[in-house]
Every structure is written in C-alpha cells, then in structure tokens.
Design an enzyme around this catalytic site. Structure first.
Site, PDB file in Angstrom:
ATOM      1  N   TYR A  50       0.833  -1.221   0.000  1.00 53.91           N
ATOM      2  CA  TYR A  50       0.000   0.000   0.000  1.00 53.91           C
ATOM      3  C   TYR A  50       0.867   1.271   0.000  1.00 53.91           C
ATOM      4  CZ  TYR A  50      -3.729  -3.194   1.683  1.00 53.91           C
ATOM      5  OH  TYR A  50      -4.617  -4.229   1.856  1.00 53.91           O
ATOM      6  N   HIS A 111       0.398 -12.015   1.925  1.00 49.83           N
ATOM      7  CA  HIS A 111      -0.671 -11.241   1.284  1.00 49.83           C
ATOM      8  C   HIS A 111      -1.558 -12.074   0.349  1.00 49.83           C
ATOM      9  CE1 HIS A 111      -1.583  -6.754   0.393  1.00 49.83           C
ATOM     10  NE2 HIS A 111      -2.643  -7.481   0.150  1.00 49.83           N
TER      11      HIS A 111
HETATM   12  N1  NAP Z   1      -5.726  -8.570   1.921  1.00 43.98           N
HETATM   13  C1  NAP Z   1      -6.109  -8.099   0.765  1.00 43.98           C
HETATM   14  O1  NAP Z   1      -5.801  -8.652  -0.298  1.00 43.98           O
HETATM   15  C2  NAP Z   1      -6.962  -6.873   0.731  1.00 43.98           C
HETATM   16  C3  NAP Z   1      -7.595  -6.479  -0.454  1.00 43.98           C
HETATM   17  C4  NAP Z   1      -8.408  -5.341  -0.432  1.00 43.98           C
HETATM   18  C5  NAP Z   1      -8.545  -4.625   0.746  1.00 43.98           C
HETATM   19  N2  NAP Z   1      -7.900  -5.009   1.903  1.00 43.98           N
HETATM   20  C6  NAP Z   1      -8.042  -4.264   3.182  1.00 43.98           C
HETATM   21  O2  NAP Z   1      -9.429  -4.106   3.455  1.00 43.98           O
HETATM   22  C7  NAP Z   1      -9.728  -2.736   3.618  1.00 43.98           C
HETATM   23  C8  NAP Z   1     -11.153  -2.432   3.208  1.00 43.98           C
HETATM   24  O3  NAP Z   1     -11.406  -2.810   1.886  1.00 43.98           O
HETATM   25  P1  NAP Z   1     -11.593  -1.748   0.694  1.00 43.98           P
HETATM   26  O4  NAP Z   1     -10.795  -0.550   0.999  1.00 43.98           O
HETATM   27  O5  NAP Z   1     -11.320  -2.483  -0.561  1.00 43.98           O
HETATM   28  O6  NAP Z   1     -13.149  -1.443   0.621  1.00 43.98           O
HETATM   29  P2  NAP Z   1     -14.376  -1.108   1.618  1.00 43.98           P
HETATM   30  O7  NAP Z   1     -13.915  -0.789   2.987  1.00 43.98           O
HETATM   31  O8  NAP Z   1     -15.366  -2.197   1.401  1.00 43.98           O
HETATM   32  O9  NAP Z   1     -14.971   0.172   0.917  1.00 43.98           O
HETATM   33  C9  NAP Z   1     -14.268   1.383   0.837  1.00 43.98           C
HETATM   34  C10 NAP Z   1     -15.037   2.314  -0.078  1.00 43.98           C
HETATM   35  O10 NAP Z   1     -16.355   2.498   0.448  1.00 43.98           O
HETATM   36  C11 NAP Z   1     -16.610   3.872   0.733  1.00 43.98           C
HETATM   37  N3  NAP Z   1     -17.283   3.900   2.057  1.00 43.98           N
HETATM   38  C12 NAP Z   1     -16.721   3.827   3.284  1.00 43.98           C
HETATM   39  N4  NAP Z   1     -17.655   3.834   4.245  1.00 43.98           N
HETATM   40  C13 NAP Z   1     -18.846   3.923   3.621  1.00 43.98           C
HETATM   41  C14 NAP Z   1     -20.188   3.956   4.073  1.00 43.98           C
HETATM   42  N5  NAP Z   1     -20.495   3.922   5.366  1.00 43.98           N
HETATM   43  N6  NAP Z   1     -21.182   4.038   3.136  1.00 43.98           N
HETATM   44  C15 NAP Z   1     -20.883   4.074   1.823  1.00 43.98           C
HETATM   45  N7  NAP Z   1     -19.629   4.040   1.330  1.00 43.98           N
HETATM   46  C16 NAP Z   1     -18.622   3.954   2.226  1.00 43.98           C
HETATM   47  C17 NAP Z   1     -15.272   4.553   0.723  1.00 43.98           C
HETATM   48  O11 NAP Z   1     -15.388   5.833   0.127  1.00 43.98           O
HETATM   49  P3  NAP Z   1     -14.927   7.193   0.901  1.00 43.98           P
HETATM   50  O12 NAP Z   1     -13.468   7.098   1.125  1.00 43.98           O
HETATM   51  O13 NAP Z   1     -15.342   8.244  -0.069  1.00 43.98           O
HETATM   52  O14 NAP Z   1     -15.726   7.210   2.177  1.00 43.98           O
HETATM   53  C18 NAP Z   1     -14.444   3.669  -0.206  1.00 43.98           C
HETATM   54  O15 NAP Z   1     -14.597   4.049  -1.555  1.00 43.98           O
HETATM   55  C19 NAP Z   1      -8.659  -2.054   2.751  1.00 43.98           C
HETATM   56  O16 NAP Z   1      -8.567  -0.688   2.987  1.00 43.98           O
HETATM   57  C20 NAP Z   1      -7.449  -2.852   3.119  1.00 43.98           C
HETATM   58  O17 NAP Z   1      -6.938  -2.439   4.382  1.00 43.98           O
HETATM   59  C21 NAP Z   1      -7.125  -6.131   1.897  1.00 43.98           C
END
Ligand code: NAP
Length: 283
Positions: A50, A111
């Site tokens: 990241y 990962h």
């Molecule tokens: N291990 C892996 O391979 C892997 C892969 C992907 C992700 N991850 C981890 O998981 C975390 C979360 O996953 P993610 O970032 O993919 O997606 P997520 O948390 O499912 O969604 C984030 C998105 O949703 C929006 N959002 C946040 N809160 C909201 C709400 N209450 N209502 C509506 N929209 C909302 C955010 O926009 P705004 O910023 O505009 O609020 C952002 O665009 C990552 O940040 C990372 O740490 C790990």
C-alpha cells in the site's frame, strides 16, 4: 464507553472492527489513522504494497501524542508482499515494515498464496520473523480453505487470521467453517463491497428499522458472525458512521436476508494465483 467487541485467537484479543488503509495516499492514511484512533478504532490494517506504512505509523504516533491511545491499545496488521516469499526477502521486508511503521506489528500476513517458493520455506520464514520479534503473531490473506489448512499444517505458530474478501454479495461458508475448525479467524476485506452496499434496497430497509445506514447494517452483519471487518474511508464522518455499530443487534431473520444477497458473481477482487481456486460455494 463503546462496547468494543473482540475475538480471542490463540490468547490474542483482536478487535472485530478495524480500519483499512488500502488506496489511501500517505497524507490521507496519516490523517485518517489518527482520526480513526480518536473515534475509538483500535485495529489498523495496512500492507507493504500500500506504500503507506510510514504514514500509518505517523498517524498512530499523532494519536498517541494527542493522548487518544497508547501503543498497547492498538492491534496493528501489515502484510508480506508476494515478491518477498523467499526466506531472505521475507525477513528483509519484515524488518523494513517494522522500521517504516516505527512499531512492531501485532500481525504479519502472507498477502496472497503463491505456488513458489516451496511453502515450507515461506511458512518457515514467517515463523522465524515471529521468533525474531519482528511481529507478535502471524497469519494469511486470500488463502482458500484447502490452502489455509495446508499452511497451518506447515506453521509452528497459530495462523491467527485469514484475511479474505467478504461482504453481503459473497458466500463464505467453507472458509468460515475452516477457520473455526483451525481455531483461527476470518477478517473481511472490502467489507462494504467497496461502497456498493450504500444503494442496496435490502440493507437500507433493514437499516431503517434500526435507525442505521446500509454500511452500519453490513458491518454489524459481519461482526455478529464473529468476523473481523476493516472498512476504509477517507472521510471522518464515514469513519464515525462505520464505528457506530455497537448499540444494535440484527435478528437472525435479518442476518438471513443479508446472507441471501450473495451471488456467484459477487467477487470484486480476483488476484488469486492460477495455481489455486476459490472455494466453490454454489454447488
Ligand atoms: N488482503 C487483501 O488482499 C486486501 C484487499 C483489499 C482490501 N484489503 C483491506 O481491506 C480494507 C477495506 O477494503 P476496501 O478498501 O477495498 O473497501 P471497503 O472498505 O469495502 O470500501 C471502501 C469504499 O467504500 C466507501 N465507504 C466507506 N464507508 C462507507 C459507508 N459507510 N457508506 C458508503 N460508502 C462507504 C469509501 O469511500 P470514501 O473514502 O469516499 O468514504 C471507499 O470508496 C482495505 O482498505 C485494506 O486495508 C485487503
């Protein structure tokens, strides 16, 4: 004081609600990690890939300096990138991640699973990182059920979580059973389906009955399954919204209505090495 729920794995209490930092610029990562800790989050998720580990560390230091937390209050996770799965590369990155963060992480994950190098080497090196004090615990990310079992069979230490994509549009029955069987846990990445939950009629209808948003209902649905959820946002108001999930409960009928939203094409991030297959949940 908020009822901060946790799952205990191998004697370690992991807060069920964390804060994700994927796709946050270093500036946003520092600002939002500090805000998240002020709001009450006690679990932060980052990864070497990241490119924001140093900023995440700065955000934690800002929150400590402001008197919101101490280091010991926080569960901090980072991940070994797939290019570093050989022994030397893994230990080098583990040292680099700890130095960038400025803290020993609580959890270091592989990962994504990879066919090469031999798993004995990678799991051996991950255990060595733990034994050297470069992390408190170790675990996996994106391992299907059979690979989860195989990795645990090759690991001296408990693999305390398997962090995988999970939200209302995916089924995860087999992996959840496997985690329970192994005495481990599941962490849901993209728990809000990258924001797609916001317009969902079912989630909004359930939310109206509780005075909650679709996002809050989704996060509640995850933590009620004892699944760790790590939503990400660049907005303070949403970080507050996403943390406000400890004062209501979904009925089993509501839980089932959300489970029924899953579909075979619900997966958002398919970067699995071709040597492996996701668990088939639809047979
Ligand atoms: N291990 C892996 O391979 C892997 C892969 C992907 C992700 N991850 C981890 O998981 C975390 C979360 O996953 P993610 O970032 O993919 O997606 P997520 O948390 O499912 O969604 C984030 C998105 O949703 C929006 N959002 C946040 N809160 C909201 C709400 N209450 N209502 C509506 N929209 C909302 C955010 O926009 P705004 O910023 O505009 O609020 C952002 O665009 C990552 O940040 C990372 O740490 C790990």
């Amino acid at each position: 004081m908020t009822d901060q729920l946790a799952i205990t794995v191998d004697g370690h209490a992991i807060p069920l609600l964390g804060f994700g930092t994927w796709n946050l610029t270093p500036e946003d990562a520092r600002r939002m990690v500090a805000e998240a800790l002020r709001i009450g989050y006690r679990h932060i998720d980052t990864a070497w890939i990241y490119h924001n580990e140093a900023a995440v560390g700065d955000g934690i230091r800002d929150a400590i300096a402001a008197g919101h937390v101490t280091r010991d209050d926080i569960w901090l996770t980072t991940k070994i990138w797939v290019a570093h799965f050989d022994r030397e590369g893994l230990l080098k990155q583990a040292r680099e991640s700890a130095a960038s963060l400025g803290f020993t992480p609580d959890l270091l994950l592989l990962h994504w699973p990879k066919a090469e190098p031999a798993w004995e080497e990678t799991l051996g090196a991950l255990n060595e990182a733990k034994d050297l004090g470069l992390t408190r615990t170790i675990g996996l990310s994106n391992f299907p059920a059979a690979e989860f079992r195989r990795a645990q069979s090759l690991s001296k230490a408990k693999l305390v979580t398997n962090q995988v994509e999970y939200h209302p549009y995916l089924k995860l029955t087999k992996l959840l059973e496997t985690a329970r069987d192994l005495g481990s846990s599941i962490t849901a990445w993209s728990p809000l389906a990258q924001g797609k939950i916001a317009d969902d009629a079912t989630l909004n209808a359930i939310g109206r009955a509780h005075g909650k948003t679709a996002g809050q209902v989704t996060l509640r649905w995850l933590i009620q399954q004892n699944v760790i959820a790590i939503p990400r946002t660049a907005k303070v108001s949403r970080a507050e919204e996403n943390f406000d999930v400890f004062d209501f409960r979904l009925s089993s009928e509501e839980m089932d209505r959300i489970h029924a939203l899953a579909s075979p094409d619900g997966r958002l991030g398919d970067w699995l090495d071709k040597a492996f297959n996701w668990d088939e949940e639809w047979r």
